[in-house]
Scaffold this motif. Structure first.
Motif, PDB file in Angstrom:
ATOM      1  N   ALA A  17       0.467  -1.375   0.370  1.00 24.07           N
ATOM      2  CA  ALA A  17      -0.252  -0.105   0.399  1.00 24.07           C
ATOM      3  C   ALA A  17       1.318   0.934   0.611  1.00 24.07           C
ATOM      4  CB  ALA A  17      -0.796  -0.291   0.775  1.00 24.07           C
ATOM      5  N   LEU A  18       1.746   1.539   0.973  1.00 22.25           N
ATOM      6  CA  LEU A  18       2.759   2.504   0.925  1.00 22.25           C
ATOM      7  C   LEU A  18       3.049   2.471  -0.346  1.00 22.25           C
ATOM      8  CD1 LEU A  18       4.180   2.427   4.768  1.00 22.25           C
ATOM      9  CD2 LEU A  18       2.498   4.265   3.281  1.00 22.25           C
ATOM     10  N   THR A  19       4.258   1.337  -1.020  1.00 18.53           N
ATOM     11  CA  THR A  19       4.564   1.575  -2.280  1.00 18.53           C
ATOM     12  C   THR A  19       3.939   2.158  -3.260  1.00 18.53           C
ATOM     13  OG1 THR A  19       6.209   0.116  -1.563  1.00 18.53           O
ATOM     14  CG2 THR A  19       6.453   0.400  -3.775  1.00 18.53           C
ATOM     15  N   ALA A  20       2.665   1.548  -3.498  1.00 16.58           N
ATOM     16  CA  ALA A  20       1.903   2.309  -4.379  1.00 16.58           C
ATOM     17  C   ALA A  20       1.586   3.543  -4.230  1.00 16.58           C
ATOM     18  CB  ALA A  20       0.069   1.309  -4.287  1.00 16.58           C
ATOM     19  N   ALA A  21       0.958   4.154  -2.872  1.00 21.58           N
ATOM     20  CA  ALA A  21       0.840   5.247  -2.721  1.00 21.58           C
ATOM     21  C   ALA A  21       1.212   6.447  -3.107  1.00 21.58           C
ATOM     22  CB  ALA A  21       0.816   5.903  -1.088  1.00 21.58           C
ATOM     23  N   GLY A  22       3.299   5.826  -2.865  1.00 16.78           N
ATOM     24  CA  GLY A  22       4.147   6.951  -3.856  1.00 16.78           C
ATOM     25  C   GLY A  22       3.647   6.847  -5.299  1.00 16.78           C
ATOM     26  N   ALA A  23       3.498   5.286  -6.022  1.00 17.20           N
ATOM     27  CA  ALA A  23       3.024   5.864  -7.620  1.00 17.20           C
ATOM     28  C   ALA A  23       1.868   6.523  -8.154  1.00 17.20           C
ATOM     29  CB  ALA A  23       2.816   4.337  -7.926  1.00 17.20           C
ATOM     30  N   VAL A  24       0.758   6.283  -7.119  1.00 17.32           N
ATOM     31  CA  VAL A  24      -0.124   7.287  -7.731  1.00 17.32           C
ATOM     32  C   VAL A  24       0.166   8.832  -7.439  1.00 17.32           C
ATOM     33  CG1 VAL A  24      -2.623   8.081  -6.459  1.00 17.32           C
ATOM     34  CG2 VAL A  24      -1.966   5.754  -6.518  1.00 17.32           C
ATOM     35  N   GLY A  25       1.065   9.312  -6.677  1.00 21.86           N
ATOM     36  CA  GLY A  25       1.804  10.937  -6.621  1.00 21.86           C
ATOM     37  C   GLY A  25       2.191  11.044  -8.361  1.00 21.86           C
ATOM     38  N   THR A  26       2.793   9.942  -8.305  1.00 20.50           N
ATOM     39  CA  THR A  26       3.873  10.257 -10.554  1.00 20.50           C
ATOM     40  C   THR A  26       2.710  10.078 -10.986  1.00 20.50           C
ATOM     41  OG1 THR A  26       6.000   8.779  -8.965  1.00 20.50           O
ATOM     42  CG2 THR A  26       5.115   8.572 -11.563  1.00 20.50           C
ATOM     43  N   MET A  27       2.081   8.962 -11.245  1.00 22.32           N
ATOM     44  CA  MET A  27       0.959   8.897 -12.175  1.00 22.32           C
ATOM     45  C   MET A  27      -0.192  10.226 -12.084  1.00 22.32           C
ATOM     46  SD  MET A  27      -1.410   5.353 -13.312  1.00 22.32           S
ATOM     47  CE  MET A  27      -1.596   5.181 -11.498  1.00 22.32           C
ATOM     48  N   LEU A  28      -0.689  10.977 -10.880  1.00 25.93           N
ATOM     49  CA  LEU A  28      -1.146  11.800 -11.032  1.00 25.93           C
ATOM     50  C   LEU A  28      -0.777  12.980 -11.705  1.00 25.93           C
ATOM     51  CD1 LEU A  28      -3.720  11.475  -7.823  1.00 25.93           C
ATOM     52  CD2 LEU A  28      -4.038  11.055 -10.360  1.00 25.93           C
ATOM     53  N   THR A  29       0.008  13.357 -11.441  1.00 22.57           N
ATOM     54  CA  THR A  29       1.157  14.493 -11.789  1.00 22.57           C
ATOM     55  C   THR A  29       1.279  14.299 -13.556  1.00 22.57           C
ATOM     56  OG1 THR A  29       3.171  14.543 -10.189  1.00 22.57           O
ATOM     57  CG2 THR A  29       3.328  15.256 -11.450  1.00 22.57           C
ATOM     58  N   SER A  30       1.501  13.117 -13.820  1.00 22.18           N
ATOM     59  CA  SER A  30       1.438  12.326 -15.376  1.00 22.18           C
ATOM     60  C   SER A  30       0.355  13.069 -16.294  1.00 22.18           C
ATOM     61  CB  SER A  30       2.322  10.799 -15.371  1.00 22.18           C
ATOM     62  OG  SER A  30       3.561  11.328 -14.991  1.00 22.18           O
ATOM     63  N   VAL A  31      -0.990  12.132 -15.125  1.00 31.44           N
ATOM     64  CA  VAL A  31      -1.792  12.572 -15.971  1.00 31.44           C
ATOM     65  C   VAL A  31      -2.361  13.290 -16.255  1.00 31.44           C
ATOM     66  CG1 VAL A  31      -4.565  12.132 -15.386  1.00 31.44           C
ATOM     67  CG2 VAL A  31      -2.697   9.827 -15.609  1.00 31.44           C
TER      68      VAL A  31
END
Length: 456
Positions: free
Chosen positions: A287-301
């Protein structure tokens, strides 16, 4: 029924246009089928790669119960990765880049199959009350890191050949979406699979997903060296290092990223946090690792406006300082919960949910800030360097973006063992903010870098 205002339709259309301007630009996928195949295949295989990255940490922690040993996985691979990045970038500038990608990808796949075998062996030994030795895992993960470093350096140098230059920043943002998907789905899936079917099958699924990425590489056009033929060796490598010595902006992009990745990576702490602070075990790690990825993906979107940013140096510095703020927040929250004396337990029921949510928000902030930095750093390298030099510079870039985190894992693992889990991210976040401010103030060319007239 209330009649609509005559201005309602134009206002709605304007709102939709404004939203489109902020959303990621898909033009690179339409302009280059080769890039589209490489992007889709890389995203699918990358999910498996990040599953394995998390699963390796869980496997080592299960065998040793040591955060330091989890961090040592990256430390052992560091020197071979540095060599692989420099050498791999050189061969990408000398040989056909498609062939280099195919060879490196096959070696990485073989290393994944090695992890499948070792994990099943450990599972068998657990039935007899023991564990497999940890050193074979270090060897196989190092082999995987070397092959992946060569493949990544080559892949980065390919983009400038299969896309027009004015689409590079938009392609980099699309790569951020793929990376975010990998980092969101992969670790979360690893946590679920590790807790259900077990670690050996988690590695096995990565081996299956690899085929998608390999097809994207296989279908690339031939990408031979442009210009006169040269022989691989020290003179070619030295030429690249000489270019970098006279490229202050590209060099600075490496330095600031090393600072961020060395002092601001809490990933190695996740297994211990899941076991002793937050609860949830592998579920919390995912969950914590995925949370970092959510931030990455939203920034790119929502990266549609990046093409209007010209001062890439300033943009990178500010993004990394925001990254440092969120790293310090992660450490501060961990400290507060540790002082509170919460007793965690495995499974969803034992998780301290409030803590997990706040730590997840901190990770999302770090992921988003890092993606802003990554978009402009990668664009700077491709735009400011000639094609014949891009492989070697991408090699150095990959050494930085993969080697830096491994130094960060060692830093966090050692300080967490010596002091406490909260100490590395809290100290590191403050260090990042201060060091980036000093370097940005000292480097005038970095502050004045203009993407409309890129200079290395």
């Amino acid at each position: 029924m209330t009649p609509e205002s005559p201005n309602a339709a134009p206002a709605q259309a304007s709102s939709r246009r404004g939203l489109r301007h902020h959303l990621v630009d898909l033009a690179p996928l339409k302009a280059s089928p080769a890039f589209a195949r490489l992007w889709i295949g890389g995203a699918i295989s990358g999910i498996g790669a990040f599953m394995t990255q998390v699963a390796v940490g869980l496997q080592i922690y299960e065998i040793t119960e040591s955060t330091f040993m989890v961090g040592l996985v990256g430390g052992v691979a560091l020197l071979p990765m540095i060599v692989a990045g420099l050498w791999g970038g050189m061969i990408a500038d000398v040989f056909d880049r498609r062939k280099v990608l195919i060879a490196a990808s096959l070696v990485a796949w073989a290393a994944t199959l090695g992890l499948v075998t070792l994990s099943f062996w450990d599972q068998h030994l657990q039935g007899a009350g023991g564990h497999a030795p940890v050193w074979p895992f270090f060897i196989v993960t190092t082999l995987s890191a070397v092959a992946s470093t060569i493949a990544s350096a080559t892949r980065g140098s390919v983009v400038g050949r299969i896309l027009p230059e004015d689409m590079i920043s938009r392609a980099t943002a699309l790569n951020g979406i793929a990376f975010g998907a990998m980092l969101t789905v992969g670790p979360a899936l690893a946590g679920v699979l590790a807790a259900t079917v077990g670690l050996p099958w988690t590695f096995a699924i990565d081996a299956v997903l690899f085929t998608a990425g390999f097809l994207g590489v296989w279908m690339l056009p031939a990408l031979p060296r442009l210009g006169e033929r040269v022989e691989a060796g020290w003179p070619v490598l030295k030429e690249g290092l000489t270019f970098l010595r006279h490229a202050p902006n590209i060099r600075m992009s490496f330095v600031v990223d090393i600072i961020a990745m060395t002092f601001g990576r809490p990933y190695v702490l996740f297994p211990a946090l899941g076991a002793t602070v937050v609860g949830g075990g592998p579920l919390t790690v995912g969950a914590l690792t995925a949370a970092g990825a959510v931030g990455t993906m939203l920034t790119s979107v929502f990266s549609g406006r990046i093409k209007h940013v010209r001062r890439h140096g300033i943009a990178i510095s500010r993004a990394i300082q925001v990254f440092g703020v969120f790293a310090a927040l992660f450490g501060g929250v961990t400290l507060a919960v540790s002082l509170g004396g919460h007793e965690p337990a495995p499974g969803w029921g034992g998780i301290h949910w409030a803590t997990l949510v706040v730590l997840g928000l901190a990770m999302a902030g770090m992921g988003g800030a890092d993606e802003v930095s990554a978009i402009f750093r990668q664009t700077m390298i491709i735009q400011a360097a000639p094609d014949q030099m891009r492989g070697r510079l991408q090699g150095v870039f990959i050494v930085v973006v993969t080697g830096g985190p491994r130094v960060g894992d060692m830093y966090a693992g050692a300080l967490a063992t010596a002091v406490a889990l909260w100490f590395p991210p809290l100290l590191g976040g403050v260090a990042i903010i201060v060091l980036i401010a000093i370097l940005t103030r000292a480097q005038r060319a970095w502050r004045e870098y203009d993407a409309h007239a890129p200079t290395p």
